[in-house]
Design a protein around this motif. Sequence first.
Motif, PDB file in Angstrom:
ATOM      1  N   GLY A   2      30.642  33.850  -3.804  1.00 37.25           N
ATOM      2  CA  GLY A   2      30.977  34.256  -2.460  1.00 37.25           C
ATOM      3  C   GLY A   2      30.429  33.250  -1.465  1.00 37.25           C
ATOM      4  O   GLY A   2      29.328  32.734  -1.627  1.00 37.25           O
ATOM      5  N   LEU A   3      31.182  32.950  -0.442  1.00 39.36           N
ATOM      6  CA  LEU A   3      30.780  32.013   0.594  1.00 39.36           C
ATOM      7  C   LEU A   3      30.991  32.681   1.935  1.00 39.36           C
ATOM      8  O   LEU A   3      32.075  33.206   2.203  1.00 39.36           O
ATOM      9  CB  LEU A   3      31.624  30.741   0.500  1.00 39.36           C
ATOM     10  N   ARG A   4      29.965  32.684   2.768  1.00 35.07           N
ATOM     11  CA  ARG A   4      30.079  33.304   4.082  1.00 35.07           C
ATOM     12  C   ARG A   4      29.893  32.233   5.139  1.00 35.07           C
ATOM     13  O   ARG A   4      28.953  31.446   5.097  1.00 35.07           O
ATOM     14  CB  ARG A   4      29.023  34.379   4.261  1.00 35.07           C
ATOM     15  N   VAL A   5      30.780  32.231   6.105  1.00 32.38           N
ATOM     16  CA  VAL A   5      30.695  31.298   7.219  1.00 32.38           C
ATOM     17  C   VAL A   5      30.527  32.129   8.473  1.00 32.38           C
ATOM     18  O   VAL A   5      31.410  32.881   8.858  1.00 32.38           O
ATOM     19  CB  VAL A   5      31.967  30.418   7.322  1.00 32.38           C
ATOM     20  N   THR A   6      29.372  32.002   9.112  1.00 27.49           N
ATOM     21  CA  THR A   6      29.078  32.808  10.284  1.00 27.49           C
ATOM     22  C   THR A   6      29.209  31.979  11.557  1.00 27.49           C
ATOM     23  O   THR A   6      28.970  30.773  11.550  1.00 27.49           O
ATOM     24  CB  THR A   6      27.665  33.410  10.206  1.00 27.49           C
ATOM     25  N   SER A   7      29.569  32.647  12.637  1.00 25.91           N
ATOM     26  CA  SER A   7      29.645  31.974  13.935  1.00 25.91           C
ATOM     27  C   SER A   7      28.405  32.272  14.781  1.00 25.91           C
ATOM     28  O   SER A   7      28.351  31.856  15.938  1.00 25.91           O
ATOM     29  CB  SER A   7      30.906  32.421  14.684  1.00 25.91           C
ATOM     30  N   HIS A   8      27.407  32.962  14.208  1.00 22.50           N
ATOM     31  CA  HIS A   8      26.203  33.311  14.967  1.00 22.50           C
ATOM     32  C   HIS A   8      25.519  32.036  15.442  1.00 22.50           C
ATOM     33  O   HIS A   8      25.265  31.123  14.658  1.00 22.50           O
ATOM     34  CB  HIS A   8      25.251  34.131  14.094  1.00 22.50           C
ATOM     35  N   PRO A   9      25.217  31.927  16.747  1.00 22.49           N
ATOM     36  CA  PRO A   9      24.669  30.680  17.294  1.00 22.49           C
ATOM     37  C   PRO A   9      23.330  30.258  16.688  1.00 22.49           C
ATOM     38  O   PRO A   9      23.076  29.065  16.538  1.00 22.49           O
ATOM     39  CB  PRO A   9      24.538  30.947  18.797  1.00 22.49           C
ATOM     40  N   VAL A  10      22.477  31.199  16.319  1.00 22.66           N
ATOM     41  CA  VAL A  10      21.191  30.838  15.716  1.00 22.66           C
ATOM     42  C   VAL A  10      21.421  30.245  14.326  1.00 22.66           C
ATOM     43  O   VAL A  10      20.835  29.221  13.970  1.00 22.66           O
ATOM     44  CB  VAL A  10      20.230  32.046  15.656  1.00 22.66           C
ATOM     45  N   ALA A  11      22.292  30.864  13.546  1.00 16.67           N
ATOM     46  CA  ALA A  11      22.602  30.338  12.212  1.00 16.67           C
ATOM     47  C   ALA A  11      23.255  28.965  12.320  1.00 16.67           C
ATOM     48  O   ALA A  11      22.925  28.048  11.552  1.00 16.67           O
ATOM     49  CB  ALA A  11      23.511  31.305  11.462  1.00 16.67           C
ATOM     50  N   GLN A  12      24.164  28.801  13.260  1.00 21.01           N
ATOM     51  CA  GLN A  12      24.820  27.510  13.443  1.00 21.01           C
ATOM     52  C   GLN A  12      23.817  26.430  13.857  1.00 21.01           C
ATOM     53  O   GLN A  12      23.869  25.303  13.369  1.00 21.01           O
ATOM     54  CB  GLN A  12      25.945  27.617  14.484  1.00 21.01           C
ATOM     55  N   ALA A  13      22.872  26.758  14.736  1.00 19.64           N
ATOM     56  CA  ALA A  13      21.847  25.791  15.159  1.00 19.64           C
ATOM     57  C   ALA A  13      20.929  25.421  13.998  1.00 19.64           C
ATOM     58  O   ALA A  13      20.543  24.253  13.842  1.00 19.64           O
ATOM     59  CB  ALA A  13      21.032  26.361  16.316  1.00 19.64           C
ATOM     60  N   LEU A  14      20.586  26.404  13.172  1.00 19.30           N
ATOM     61  CA  LEU A  14      19.750  26.141  11.999  1.00 19.30           C
ATOM     62  C   LEU A  14      20.471  25.205  11.026  1.00 19.30           C
ATOM     63  O   LEU A  14      19.887  24.245  10.520  1.00 19.30           O
ATOM     64  CB  LEU A  14      19.374  27.450  11.320  1.00 19.30           C
TER      65      LEU A  14
END
Length: 77
Positions: A2-14
Amino acid sequence: IGLRVTSHPVAQALLEALGEPLMSTTLILPGNDFAESDPEEIQDRLDHHVDLILNGGTIGQHPTTVVDLSEGTPVIV
């Protein structure tokens, strides 16, 4: 797999800071039916058991779209 791609800004910055993929898991504690989503409650329960808690705010419960790519044509499950 499984692969999850999130648009959450904190996750994207990390991810941007790391410059490489990040593997993680959903936090469902023993005895619970749902994933933990409140960072303050997570800190209260786990602060002495983990090295770092990155508080990205309360996320709540959101359904995930699952796309099956095991055949030739992608199928939304």
